[in-house]
Scaffold this motif. Structure first.
Motif, PDB file in Angstrom:
ATOM      1  N   GLU A   1       2.100   9.255  -6.007  1.00 52.33           N
ATOM      2  CA  GLU A   1       2.500  10.619  -5.656  1.00 52.33           C
ATOM      3  C   GLU A   1       3.486  11.215  -6.654  1.00 52.33           C
ATOM      4  N   ARG A   2       4.139  10.392  -7.449  1.00 56.23           N
ATOM      5  CA  ARG A   2       5.126  10.905  -8.400  1.00 56.23           C
ATOM      6  C   ARG A   2       4.485  11.628  -9.574  1.00 56.23           C
ATOM      7  N   SER A   3       3.213  11.395  -9.815  1.00 55.27           N
ATOM      8  CA  SER A   3       2.542  12.001 -10.968  1.00 55.27           C
ATOM      9  C   SER A   3       1.450  12.944 -10.487  1.00 55.27           C
ATOM     10  N   PRO A   4       1.460  14.201 -10.932  1.00 50.71           N
ATOM     11  CA  PRO A   4       0.408  15.145 -10.511  1.00 50.71           C
ATOM     12  C   PRO A   4      -0.991  14.732 -10.938  1.00 50.71           C
ATOM     13  N   GLN A   5      -1.101  13.954 -11.998  1.00 52.53           N
ATOM     14  CA  GLN A   5      -2.434  13.573 -12.466  1.00 52.53           C
ATOM     15  C   GLN A   5      -3.105  12.540 -11.565  1.00 52.53           C
ATOM     16  N   HIS A   6      -2.347  11.964 -10.639  1.00 51.02           N
ATOM     17  CA  HIS A   6      -2.906  10.971  -9.724  1.00 51.02           C
ATOM     18  C   HIS A   6      -3.152  11.546  -8.336  1.00 51.02           C
ATOM     19  N   THR A   7      -3.258  12.857  -8.227  1.00 52.81           N
ATOM     20  CA  THR A   7      -3.466  13.472  -6.919  1.00 52.81           C
ATOM     21  C   THR A   7      -4.751  12.976  -6.269  1.00 52.81           C
ATOM     22  N   PRO A  49      12.635   9.310   4.373  1.00 52.06           N
ATOM     23  CA  PRO A  49      12.583  10.734   3.991  1.00 52.06           C
ATOM     24  C   PRO A  49      11.201  11.231   3.573  1.00 52.06           C
ATOM     25  N   ARG A  50      10.143  10.507   3.938  1.00 49.44           N
ATOM     26  CA  ARG A  50       8.808  10.955   3.562  1.00 49.44           C
ATOM     27  C   ARG A  50       8.397  12.171   4.379  1.00 49.44           C
ATOM     28  N   ASP A  51       7.386  12.863   3.877  1.00 50.76           N
ATOM     29  CA  ASP A  51       6.859  14.050   4.551  1.00 50.76           C
ATOM     30  C   ASP A  51       6.174  13.630   5.851  1.00 50.76           C
ATOM     31  N   PRO A  52       6.472  14.288   6.977  1.00 48.51           N
ATOM     32  CA  PRO A  52       5.795  13.937   8.235  1.00 48.51           C
ATOM     33  C   PRO A  52       4.283  14.087   8.168  1.00 48.51           C
ATOM     34  N   ALA A  53       3.791  14.913   7.242  1.00 48.72           N
ATOM     35  CA  ALA A  53       2.344  15.091   7.089  1.00 48.72           C
ATOM     36  C   ALA A  53       1.757  14.165   6.035  1.00 48.72           C
ATOM     37  N   VAL A  68      -5.343  10.751  -2.639  1.00 49.52           N
ATOM     38  CA  VAL A  68      -6.269  11.111  -1.559  1.00 49.52           C
ATOM     39  C   VAL A  68      -7.257   9.977  -1.300  1.00 49.52           C
ATOM     40  N   ASP A  69      -7.774   9.369  -2.369  1.00 53.74           N
ATOM     41  CA  ASP A  69      -8.708   8.252  -2.206  1.00 53.74           C
ATOM     42  C   ASP A  69      -8.041   7.083  -1.481  1.00 53.74           C
ATOM     43  N   ALA A  70      -6.795   6.808  -1.828  1.00 52.93           N
ATOM     44  CA  ALA A  70      -6.085   5.695  -1.200  1.00 52.93           C
ATOM     45  C   ALA A  70      -5.850   5.956   0.283  1.00 52.93           C
ATOM     46  N   LEU A  71      -5.435   7.155   0.617  1.00 49.22           N
ATOM     47  CA  LEU A  71      -5.171   7.483   2.022  1.00 49.22           C
ATOM     48  C   LEU A  71      -6.451   7.428   2.848  1.00 49.22           C
ATOM     49  N   ARG A  72      -7.544   7.950   2.311  1.00 54.35           N
ATOM     50  CA  ARG A  72      -8.800   7.942   3.059  1.00 54.35           C
ATOM     51  C   ARG A  72      -9.362   6.536   3.182  1.00 54.35           C
ATOM     52  N   ALA A  73      -9.258   5.750   2.128  1.00 54.45           N
ATOM     53  CA  ALA A  73      -9.760   4.372   2.186  1.00 54.45           C
ATOM     54  C   ALA A  73      -8.999   3.557   3.216  1.00 54.45           C
ATOM     55  N   ALA A  74      -7.697   3.773   3.311  1.00 53.15           N
ATOM     56  CA  ALA A  74      -6.914   3.048   4.304  1.00 53.15           C
ATOM     57  C   ALA A  74      -7.345   3.417   5.717  1.00 53.15           C
ATOM     58  N   GLY A  75      -7.664   4.682   5.949  1.00 54.08           N
ATOM     59  CA  GLY A  75      -8.073   5.097   7.283  1.00 54.08           C
ATOM     60  C   GLY A  75      -9.416   4.549   7.714  1.00 54.08           C
ATOM     61  N   VAL A  76     -10.262   4.203   6.755  1.00 58.35           N
ATOM     62  CA  VAL A  76     -11.615   3.737   7.089  1.00 58.35           C
ATOM     63  C   VAL A  76     -11.729   2.216   6.989  1.00 58.35           C
ATOM     64  N   ASP A  77     -11.072   1.609   5.989  1.00 60.82           N
ATOM     65  CA  ASP A  77     -11.285   0.196   5.702  1.00 60.82           C
ATOM     66  C   ASP A  77     -10.342  -0.731   6.475  1.00 60.82           C
ATOM     67  N   VAL A 123       0.841  -1.205   0.000  1.00 60.62           N
ATOM     68  CA  VAL A 123       0.000   0.000   0.000  1.00 60.62           C
ATOM     69  C   VAL A 123       0.873   1.251   0.000  1.00 60.62           C
ATOM     70  N   VAL A 124       1.931   1.234   0.801  1.00 60.76           N
ATOM     71  CA  VAL A 124       2.852   2.381   0.829  1.00 60.76           C
ATOM     72  C   VAL A 124       3.535   2.537  -0.532  1.00 60.76           C
ATOM     73  N   ASP A 125       3.944   1.429  -1.146  1.00 59.47           N
ATOM     74  CA  ASP A 125       4.571   1.504  -2.474  1.00 59.47           C
ATOM     75  C   ASP A 125       3.597   2.077  -3.503  1.00 59.47           C
ATOM     76  N   LEU A 126       2.329   1.671  -3.415  1.00 60.35           N
ATOM     77  CA  LEU A 126       1.326   2.190  -4.342  1.00 60.35           C
ATOM     78  C   LEU A 126       1.146   3.692  -4.166  1.00 60.35           C
ATOM     79  N   ILE A 127       1.010   4.128  -2.926  1.00 54.09           N
ATOM     80  CA  ILE A 127       0.824   5.560  -2.668  1.00 54.09           C
ATOM     81  C   ILE A 127       2.048   6.349  -3.120  1.00 54.09           C
ATOM     82  N   THR A 128       3.233   5.825  -2.848  1.00 50.03           N
ATOM     83  CA  THR A 128       4.458   6.511  -3.259  1.00 50.03           C
ATOM     84  C   THR A 128       4.544   6.630  -4.768  1.00 50.03           C
ATOM     85  N   ALA A 129       4.167   5.561  -5.486  1.00 51.45           N
ATOM     86  CA  ALA A 129       4.202   5.605  -6.946  1.00 51.45           C
ATOM     87  C   ALA A 129       3.181   6.590  -7.503  1.00 51.45           C
TER      88      ALA A 129
END
Length: 224
Positions: free
Chosen positions: A64-70, A100-104, A74-83, A56-62
């Motif tokens: 994040e590299r493309s602006p078109q997948h913004t 070296p990821r962003d603390p936020a 967000v959908d992935a992060l929210r789904a992880a928090g709920v599911d 899941v972290v690898d998917l989110i990181t990948a």
């Protein structure tokens, strides 16, 4: 005499002389009663819900590299928090905020979990975030999301639960002092100081005071 119903090939909703406009999702919902979700969103939700946390972290990181997948990020992060389970959410937050990821980087996950999960889950989440070595704002983000996204009754229940799970005051002071000492040591660059072990106390002789020091090894006597 047989009659034939003629069907106008033009959509009556389209004005004459203008090109035909395809119907959107609301029009389709009005005719069939069902709205077809975005397949990308469904795919992201399924992947985040079922795959291991490292993937899941690898998917989110990948993504994040493309602006078109913004939006997909967000959908992935929210789904992880709920599911995911509360324990998985805590581990995922630790992975998403690891340098070296962003603390936020896990804020969306924390906010979704704190705002949409049960009060019992939020209580456990806050406790786990407090015990993990995470940036302080992670726990603050969870409390802020719960405070703004919950009803008054839920807030009262959450306050009661958090008060019941609060550790004793002396443990809180010890944890704060330990964290402050570690931060000061890290800032000064000095190695951590470990207290010296107390010398072993020898047993007191009859009528005397206890002697402090190491025990002498027994003298081996050789037969004459």
């Amino acid at each position: 005499m047989a009659t034939v119903d003629l069907v106008d090939p033009l959509d009556p909703a389209d004005p004459p002389g203008e090109p035909h406009r395809p119907r959107d999702a609301e029009d389709l919902a009005g005719t069939s009663g069902r709205v077809y979700a975005d397949p990308v969103t469904d795919l992201v939700h399924a992947a985040v819900s079922d795959r291991p946390l490292d993937e899941v972290v690898d998917l989110i990181t990948a993504l994040e590299r493309s602006p078109q997948h913004t939006r997909a990020v967000v959908d992935a992060l929210r789904a992880a928090g709920v599911d995911r389970s509360v324990e998985d959410v805590t581990r995922l937050v630790a992975l998403l905020t690891r340098p070296p990821r962003d603390p936020a980087g896990a804020d969306e996950t924390i906010r979704a979990a704190a705002a949409h999960r049960s009060v019992e889950d939020v209580t456990l989440l806050v406790a786990l975030l407090h015990n993990e070595p995470l940036p302080p704002h992670c726990r603050e983000e969870a409390l802020r999301a719960a405070a703004t996204g919950r009803s008054v009754d839920e807030l009262v229940e959450l306050i009661d639960r958090l008060a019941a799970h609060r550790p004793p005051e002396h443990l809180l002071r010890a944890a704060v002092d330990q964290a402050r000492t570690a931060q000061e040591t890290q800032a000064s660059g000095e190695p951590p100081r470990h207290p010296r072990p107390e010398p072993e106390r020898a047993r007191a002789s009859r009528g005397g005071t206890p002697r402090i020091g190491r025990r002498r090894p027994a003298v081996r006597r050789t037969p004459r």
